[in-house]
Scaffold this motif. Structure first.
Motif, mmCIF file in Angstrom:
data_model
loop_
_atom_site.group_PDB
_atom_site.id
_atom_site.type_symbol
_atom_site.label_atom_id
_atom_site.label_comp_id
_atom_site.label_asym_id
_atom_site.label_seq_id
_atom_site.Cartn_x
_atom_site.Cartn_y
_atom_site.Cartn_z
ATOM 1 N N ASP A 48 0.832 -1.201 0.000
ATOM 2 C CA ASP A 48 0.000 0.000 0.000
ATOM 3 C C ASP A 48 0.868 1.253 0.000
ATOM 4 O O ASP A 48 1.073 1.875 1.029
ATOM 5 N N TYR A 49 1.380 1.581 -1.198
ATOM 6 C CA TYR A 49 2.208 2.790 -1.284
ATOM 7 C C TYR A 49 1.422 4.037 -0.896
ATOM 8 O O TYR A 49 1.952 4.977 -0.326
ATOM 9 N N GLY A 50 0.127 4.057 -1.251
ATOM 10 C CA GLY A 50 -0.657 5.282 -1.118
ATOM 11 C C GLY A 50 -1.020 5.704 0.298
ATOM 12 O O GLY A 50 -1.579 6.778 0.489
ATOM 13 N N CYS A 51 -0.717 4.887 1.286
ATOM 14 C CA CYS A 51 -1.094 5.236 2.656
ATOM 15 C C CYS A 51 -0.138 6.313 3.178
ATOM 16 O O CYS A 51 1.067 6.097 3.229
ATOM 17 N N THR A 52 -0.686 7.457 3.565
ATOM 18 C CA THR A 52 0.203 8.521 4.058
ATOM 19 C C THR A 52 0.801 8.170 5.409
ATOM 20 O O THR A 52 1.890 8.622 5.752
ATOM 21 N N LEU A 53 0.068 7.374 6.199
ATOM 22 C CA LEU A 53 0.571 7.043 7.540
ATOM 23 C C LEU A 53 1.813 6.149 7.418
ATOM 24 O O LEU A 53 1.717 4.958 7.140
ATOM 25 N N LYS A 54 2.964 6.791 7.585
ATOM 26 C CA LYS A 54 4.236 6.075 7.482
ATOM 27 C C LYS A 54 5.196 6.677 8.488
ATOM 28 O O LYS A 54 5.071 7.846 8.851
ATOM 29 N N ALA A 55 6.163 5.877 8.916
ATOM 30 C CA ALA A 55 7.198 6.391 9.819
ATOM 31 C C ALA A 55 8.542 6.281 9.116
ATOM 32 O O ALA A 55 8.794 5.321 8.386
ATOM 33 N N GLU A 81 4.407 14.563 -7.327
ATOM 34 C CA GLU A 81 3.534 13.922 -6.340
ATOM 35 C C GLU A 81 4.208 12.678 -5.777
ATOM 36 O O GLU A 81 3.572 11.665 -5.504
ATOM 37 N N MET A 82 5.501 12.771 -5.596
ATOM 38 C CA MET A 82 6.291 11.598 -5.230
ATOM 39 C C MET A 82 6.155 11.174 -3.767
ATOM 40 O O MET A 82 6.738 10.168 -3.382
ATOM 41 N N HIS A 83 5.410 11.935 -2.960
ATOM 42 C CA HIS A 83 5.322 11.542 -1.548
ATOM 43 C C HIS A 83 4.784 10.127 -1.387
ATOM 44 O O HIS A 83 5.075 9.457 -0.418
ATOM 45 N N ARG A 84 3.995 9.693 -2.370
ATOM 46 C CA ARG A 84 3.428 8.340 -2.268
ATOM 47 C C ARG A 84 4.482 7.257 -2.395
ATOM 48 O O ARG A 84 4.281 6.139 -1.935
ATOM 49 N N TYR A 85 5.577 7.593 -3.057
ATOM 50 C CA TYR A 85 6.527 6.530 -3.385
ATOM 51 C C TYR A 85 7.835 6.673 -2.627
ATOM 52 O O TYR A 85 8.866 6.203 -3.092
ATOM 53 N N ILE A 86 7.793 7.335 -1.474
ATOM 54 C CA ILE A 86 9.054 7.555 -0.760
ATOM 55 C C ILE A 86 9.826 6.245 -0.546
ATOM 56 O O ILE A 86 11.024 6.212 -0.762
ATOM 57 N N PRO A 87 9.150 5.144 -0.154
ATOM 58 C CA PRO A 87 9.937 3.912 0.039
ATOM 59 C C PRO A 87 10.687 3.508 -1.229
ATOM 60 O O PRO A 87 11.832 3.058 -1.163
ATOM 61 N N ALA A 88 10.056 3.705 -2.395
ATOM 62 C CA ALA A 88 10.732 3.348 -3.647
ATOM 63 C C ALA A 88 11.816 4.360 -3.989
ATOM 64 O O ALA A 88 12.939 3.989 -4.344
ATOM 65 N N TYR A 104 -8.294 14.392 -4.690
ATOM 66 C CA TYR A 104 -7.866 13.653 -5.876
ATOM 67 C C TYR A 104 -9.015 12.832 -6.454
ATOM 68 O O TYR A 104 -9.937 12.462 -5.752
ATOM 69 N N GLY A 105 -8.950 12.511 -7.744
ATOM 70 C CA GLY A 105 -9.966 11.665 -8.366
ATOM 71 C C GLY A 105 -9.330 10.714 -9.345
ATOM 72 O O GLY A 105 -8.133 10.447 -9.268
ATOM 73 N N ILE A 106 -10.122 10.247 -10.315
ATOM 74 C CA ILE A 106 -9.652 9.249 -11.263
ATOM 75 C C ILE A 106 -8.530 9.803 -12.158
ATOM 76 O O ILE A 106 -7.666 9.073 -12.633
ATOM 77 N N SER A 107 -8.511 11.126 -12.350
ATOM 78 C CA SER A 107 -7.516 11.730 -13.248
ATOM 79 C C SER A 107 -6.095 11.484 -12.752
ATOM 80 O O SER A 107 -5.126 11.636 -13.490
ATOM 81 N N ARG A 108 -5.966 11.083 -11.496
ATOM 82 C CA ARG A 108 -4.645 10.854 -10.941
ATOM 83 C C ARG A 108 -3.959 9.644 -11.583
ATOM 84 O O ARG A 108 -2.739 9.548 -11.607
ATOM 85 N N THR A 109 -4.795 8.709 -12.128
ATOM 86 C CA THR A 109 -4.260 7.460 -12.665
ATOM 87 C C THR A 109 -3.167 7.686 -13.710
ATOM 88 O O THR A 109 -2.116 7.056 -13.670
ATOM 89 N N VAL A 110 -3.438 8.601 -14.650
ATOM 90 C CA VAL A 110 -2.470 8.846 -15.724
ATOM 91 C C VAL A 110 -1.173 9.376 -15.132
ATOM 92 O O VAL A 110 -0.073 8.952 -15.503
ATOM 93 N N ARG A 111 -1.316 10.299 -14.185
ATOM 94 C CA ARG A 111 -0.118 10.896 -13.597
ATOM 95 C C ARG A 111 0.704 9.859 -12.829
ATOM 96 O O ARG A 111 1.928 9.922 -12.798
ATOM 97 N N VAL A 112 -0.022 8.906 -12.226
ATOM 98 C CA VAL A 112 0.684 7.863 -11.480
ATOM 99 C C VAL A 112 1.550 7.026 -12.426
ATOM 100 O O VAL A 112 2.681 6.674 -12.105
#
Ligand code: UDP
Ligand code: MG
Length: 331
Positions: A170-177, A191-198, A224-232
């Protein structure tokens, strides 16, 4: 808790501040109705960890009066600090600002919309204490729309885990330490905050996952909505490039360039032989156009690779950023 230790010397008294153990970073964009609940939820948990903590609330250019609500919290409790950005920069820059100002040894991020649950913080800290660099929340029971949100994210999580080798669900979960060393050394754009582990995996990190609670949004709207898919998809391509080729761009551009250019040259040789020895006309053959095209593309890609090499070198040399990451130095 006693915040200040006093060391008495013969005459003078030096005050040593207890170092901050935990910084909680929360990006906030138009979440007015959520803020007072957020404070209560945090306050039920944070004092209980028994170490010095701070909460950095980043107002990402809210226009609904969120800032006033944040000020009220700061008045009540000075462990809560506010950074107000000049305009809405987006969740990633907001989190980046939080990382820059964080003093804690450990940094935890969470959303302001009450979808993440501060109750999960102690479980994340426990894993960090076991020695992991990043502990990621896993929303086993995610409370978001199925088609527009959950399905694209299942595909994205699968893809990115395969491509980067950092296998979390679950990359998209903001709750991370994060340990502060890792959080402060990862450069976040777009919008790379989602992929910090990567993104951080270039420096060699250990990642753990902990199942966390997830609640539906009660107040306010998702940003955010469905339009995020392309950017991802574009983000995933960028991450793959950064991880695999950012230190040697010629290896990818040059390789594709050599293959296309090579095929172009072979076709050209074939056409020349056919023309000279078998008297076949060139003008009526689409293959002729194709071969010229492929040679051009090949040359373009190779020069692009050389340019990327130069840019990469300039970047590292001017910014003083090393191409390695040190864990310990024993001198
Ligand atoms: N957020 C932000 N700036 C933005 C968009 C969102 O600071 O431009 C914050 C928002 O206030 C929330 C968190 O980022 O605290 C996650 O946003 P949201 O809940 O809209 O995302 P979702 O949970 O739907 O993925
Ligand atoms: Mg949310």
């Amino acid at each position: 808790m006693n915040n200040k230790n006093k060391i008495s010397k013969a005459e003078s008294t030096i005050e040593i501040k207890e170092p901050v153990y935990l910084t909680v970073v929360i990006p906030i964009y138009n979440e007015k109705q959520n803020i007072s609940y957020l404070y209560d939820n945090l306050n039920n948990v944070l004092p209980g960890i028994g170490k010095k903590y701070e909460v950095i609330l980043i107002d990402d250019g809210s226009t609904d009066g969120s800032f006033k609500e944040l000020l009220k919290i700061h008045e009540q409790n000075k462990n809560y600090k506010i950074i107000r950005l000049r305009k809405n920069f987006g969740q990633t820059p907001a989190m980046s600002a939080g990382f820059d100002y964080a003093n804690g040894e450990v940094i935890i991020t969470l959303d302001a919309d009450l979808q993440n649950d501060p109750e999960d913080i102690p479980a994340l800290l426990e894993k960090i204490n076991e020695g992991y660099d990043i502990v990621s929340g896993w929303r086993i029971n995610r409370q978001d729309k199925a088609i527009s949100r959950k399905l694209p994210s299942i595909i994205a999580n699968w893809l990115i885990a395969r491509l980067t080798g950092v296998k979390i669900h679950d990359y998209g979960c903001t709750l991370k330490a994060y340990t502060s060393d890792v959080a402060k050394n990862v450069d976040l754009y777009g919008e790379m905050h989602r992929y910090i582990p990567a993104v951080a995996s270039w420096m060699g990190i250990s990642v753990a996952e902990v199942p966390v609670h997830h609640h539906p949004r009660k107040f306010g709207k998702s940003k955010y909505g469905i339009s995020r898919t392309v950017r991802v998809i574009l983000d995933i391509i960028t991450i793959k490039y950064l991880l695999s080729y950012s230190q040697k761009p010629i290896q990818i551009f040059g390789l594709i360039g050599l293959i296309t250019g090579g095929i172009g040259i072979i076709i050209t040789i074939y056409l020349i032989i056919m023309r000279l020895f078998f008297n076949m006309a060139l003008s009526s053959r689409p293959l002729f156009t194709l071969s010229i095209f492929m040679i051009f593309i090949g040359v373009q890609l190779i020069t692009m690779g050389i340019l990327a090499e130069l840019i990469m070198r300039t970047y590292h040399e001017t910014s003083g950023k090393p191409t390695y990451a040190v864990r310990d130095i024993i001198d």
